[in-house]
Design a protein around this motif. Structure first.
Motif, short mmCIF file in Angstrom:
data_model
loop_
_atom_site.label_atom_id
_atom_site.label_comp_id
_atom_site.label_asym_id
_atom_site.label_seq_id
_atom_site.Cartn_x
_atom_site.Cartn_y
_atom_site.Cartn_z
N LEU A 1 0.83 -1.20 0.00
CA LEU A 1 0.00 0.00 0.00
C LEU A 1 0.86 1.25 0.00
N PRO A 2 0.48 2.28 -0.75
CA PRO A 2 1.17 3.57 -0.64
C PRO A 2 0.86 4.20 0.73
N LEU A 3 1.86 4.87 1.32
CA LEU A 3 1.68 5.44 2.65
C LEU A 3 1.00 6.80 2.62
N ALA A 4 1.10 7.51 1.50
CA ALA A 4 0.57 8.88 1.46
C ALA A 4 -0.88 9.00 1.89
N PRO A 5 -1.77 8.10 1.43
CA PRO A 5 -3.17 8.23 1.88
C PRO A 5 -3.35 8.06 3.38
N LEU A 6 -2.38 7.38 4.01
CA LEU A 6 -2.48 7.17 5.46
C LEU A 6 -1.83 8.28 6.27
N SER A 7 -1.01 9.09 5.61
CA SER A 7 -0.29 10.14 6.33
C SER A 7 -0.52 11.50 5.70
N ASP A 8 0.18 11.77 4.60
CA ASP A 8 0.09 13.10 3.99
C ASP A 8 -1.31 13.46 3.53
N ASP A 9 -2.04 12.47 3.04
CA ASP A 9 -3.37 12.75 2.50
C ASP A 9 -4.50 12.42 3.47
N ALA A 10 -4.13 12.10 4.71
CA ALA A 10 -5.17 11.77 5.69
C ALA A 10 -6.01 13.01 5.99
N PRO A 11 -7.28 12.85 6.29
CA PRO A 11 -8.12 14.01 6.60
C PRO A 11 -7.65 14.73 7.86
N LEU A 12 -7.69 16.05 7.83
CA LEU A 12 -7.28 16.86 8.97
C LEU A 12 -8.49 17.25 9.81
N TYR A 13 -8.27 17.32 11.13
CA TYR A 13 -9.33 17.75 12.03
C TYR A 13 -9.33 19.27 12.04
N ASP A 14 -10.12 19.86 11.20
CA ASP A 14 -10.11 21.31 11.01
C ASP A 14 -11.51 21.87 11.19
N ARG A 15 -11.92 21.99 12.44
CA ARG A 15 -13.25 22.50 12.74
C ARG A 15 -13.28 24.02 12.59
N PRO A 16 -14.45 24.59 12.45
CA PRO A 16 -14.57 26.06 12.39
C PRO A 16 -14.01 26.69 13.67
N TRP A 17 -13.26 27.75 13.51
CA TRP A 17 -12.70 28.44 14.67
C TRP A 17 -12.59 29.93 14.41
N VAL A 18 -12.52 30.66 15.51
CA VAL A 18 -12.36 32.11 15.43
C VAL A 18 -11.10 32.49 16.18
N GLU A 19 -10.52 33.59 15.77
CA GLU A 19 -9.31 34.08 16.43
C GLU A 19 -9.65 34.46 17.88
N PRO A 20 -8.88 33.93 18.84
CA PRO A 20 -9.19 34.24 20.25
C PRO A 20 -9.05 35.73 20.55
N LYS A 21 -9.86 36.19 21.46
CA LYS A 21 -9.72 37.56 21.96
C LYS A 21 -8.61 37.59 23.00
N CYS A 22 -7.57 38.34 22.72
CA CYS A 22 -6.40 38.37 23.60
C CYS A 22 -6.41 39.61 24.50
N GLU A 23 -5.84 39.45 25.67
CA GLU A 23 -5.75 40.55 26.62
C GLU A 23 -4.76 41.61 26.12
N PRO A 24 -5.05 42.88 26.38
CA PRO A 24 -4.13 43.94 25.97
C PRO A 24 -2.89 43.98 26.86
N GLU A 25 -1.82 44.54 26.33
CA GLU A 25 -0.61 44.68 27.13
C GLU A 25 -0.82 45.74 28.21
N LEU A 26 -0.16 45.51 29.36
CA LEU A 26 -0.19 46.46 30.46
C LEU A 26 1.14 47.18 30.56
N THR A 27 1.12 48.37 31.11
CA THR A 27 2.36 49.06 31.44
C THR A 27 2.58 48.95 32.95
N THR A 28 3.75 49.28 33.39
CA THR A 28 4.04 49.22 34.83
C THR A 28 3.14 50.18 35.60
#
Length: 409
Positions: free
Chosen positions: A37-64
């Motif tokens: 069997l060729p390995l590519a379908p089992l590795s390189d071509d395997a389906p990726l777990y890529d669910r819908p996602w949004v960029e996380p809201k990150c905390e702003p930087e603080l000053t001293t």
């Protein structure tokens, strides 16, 4: 060599195949090919777990200027060291066997940033650690993911080990929520960048998702387990070997990073601010320098700085070494910021006073910030108006978990 290991432990072993460049997996039975069997379908071509996602809201930087001072520095320190995150876990780990064939060199009781186990019958030893700071990942998953890898690398470095590889344990809430999936994606991105820059490959791992109660997720916790190698376990360091009369040198720059710090959360009940920035090139530079100091035996007392910053690191070093510490603030930062800042890529080392000048000169030549910040003396921890006995600090640090377990019982 491999067979000798199996024979030593009375185990059967057999060669079942070899690797090649064909790109196929070929199985034979009694000399006849039964699968090709060729390995590519089992590795390189395997389906990726890529669910819908949004960029996380990150905390702003603080000053001293955004960081309030404590009403009382003594009370602030006591509050931090008696909090669930920072309190001693001795009640728990002392109930378990921590020794392996009399080869354990360092464990939870010995005052080291990583556990160490000798490779039986050799001068080699393995160093192991596990790290993650969930509040950083929550505030900025990308930087928090980088920091988890960097701190594991730093902990191995602080005992003198050459970091080898990591295993990851990704603990998150439901990936069906785009916000949570965004945390997962960006935390992995940060971890991957750190692994590439630090040459710290991922060799295994696991995932634990859907960690929620009544729809509320756990803090994002991409835990990093890491292993390193000491080629000669006599060239190791811990934070339990500080001696009276030695000076404490802080290696690495302190800009006053206080966002998402344990100080803000425990003293002011504030979970705000971007986590400390992780400059991976600086991590490498400072870490290689510290590892060289350990291997050349220029220092023996070494502790990385993480939760709680300099004051907590100095306290832990003093408690483990049973010697008091007098700290000073040689910077323009306010005392509470210099004491509790959580800037990355920093180490606290103990060195004989006569050798301190040489160490500082070596650091300057390497372009690495280093400054004397204290002296090992007496039986108290003192810092610009703060002065508490090690015995009272130890009692406060060890009180929370036994009391919690007693109440649960």
């Amino acid at each position: 060599d491999g067979y000798r290991v199996f024979e030593k432990w009375g185990l059967d072993a057999a060669v079942i195949g070899e690797t090649n460049t064909s790109g196929h997996i070929v199985l034979k039975h009694k000399g006849e090919v039964v699968c090709d069997l060729p390995l590519a379908p089992l590795s390189d071509d395997a389906p990726l777990y890529d669910r819908p996602w949004v960029e996380p809201k990150c905390e702003p930087e603080l000053t001293t200027a955004d960081i309030p001072a404590p009403a009382n520095l003594n009370d602030a320190l006591l509050t931090i060291i008696s909090s669930p995150d920072m309190s001693s876990k001795r009640w728990l780990w002392e109930q378990y066997d921590r020794h392996v064939m009399a080869d354990t060199l360092a464990d939870s009781s010995t005052g080291h940033d990583a556990g160490m186990v000798r490779v039986h019958g050799t001068k080699k030893a393995l160093a192991v650690t596990s790290d993650c700071t969930p509040r950083y990942v929550k505030a900025n998953p990308y930087e928090g993911g980088k920091q988890a890898v960097a701190e594991a690398w730093r902990n191995l470095t602080a005992v003198g080990a050459d970091p080898i590889a990591i295993t990851d344990n990704l603990n998150f809430g439901s990936p069906e929520k785009p916000e949570t999936m965004g945390q997962i994606v960006r935390a992995i991105d940060g971890m991957a960048e750190a692994c590439r820059e630090l040459v710290f490959p991922v060799v295994s791992g696991n995932v634990s998702l859907y960690n929620e109660t009544n729809g509320v997720s756990i803090p994002p916790t991409p835990t990093v387990g890491a292993v390193g190698l000491l080629k000669d376990y006599d060239q190791r360091a811990g934070f339990n070997s500080l001696k009276a009369g030695q000076v404490l040198v802080l290696i690495g720059a302190t800009a006053g990073e206080m966002g998402s710090s344990i100080y803000l959360r425990e003293v002011h009940n504030l979970e705000i601010g971007a986590p400390p920035k992780v400059d991976l090139k600086v991590e490498k530079r400072n870490g290689h320098f510290v590892r060289d100091l350990i291997k050349s035996k220029a220092v023996t007392a070494v502790h990385d700085l993480s939760d709680g910053g300099l004051l907590i690191a100095a306290l832990e070093m003093g408690l483990a070494s049973k010697v008091g510490v007098e700290l000073k603030n040689p910077t323009d930062l306010a005392d509470h910021i210099f004491a509790f800042a959580e800037d990355q890529a920093r180490y606290l080392v103990g060195v004989d006073e006569a050798a301190a000048h040489t160490l500082l000169a070596r650091a300057a030549e390497a372009g690495i910030p280093a400054q004397v910040v204290g002296l090992a003396t007496g039986t108290d921890l003192c810092f610009n108006g703060l002065c508490l006995s090690l015995s009272s600090l130890k009692a406060a640090n060890e009180a929370w978990l036994p009391a919690y377990m007693a109440n649960k019982g």
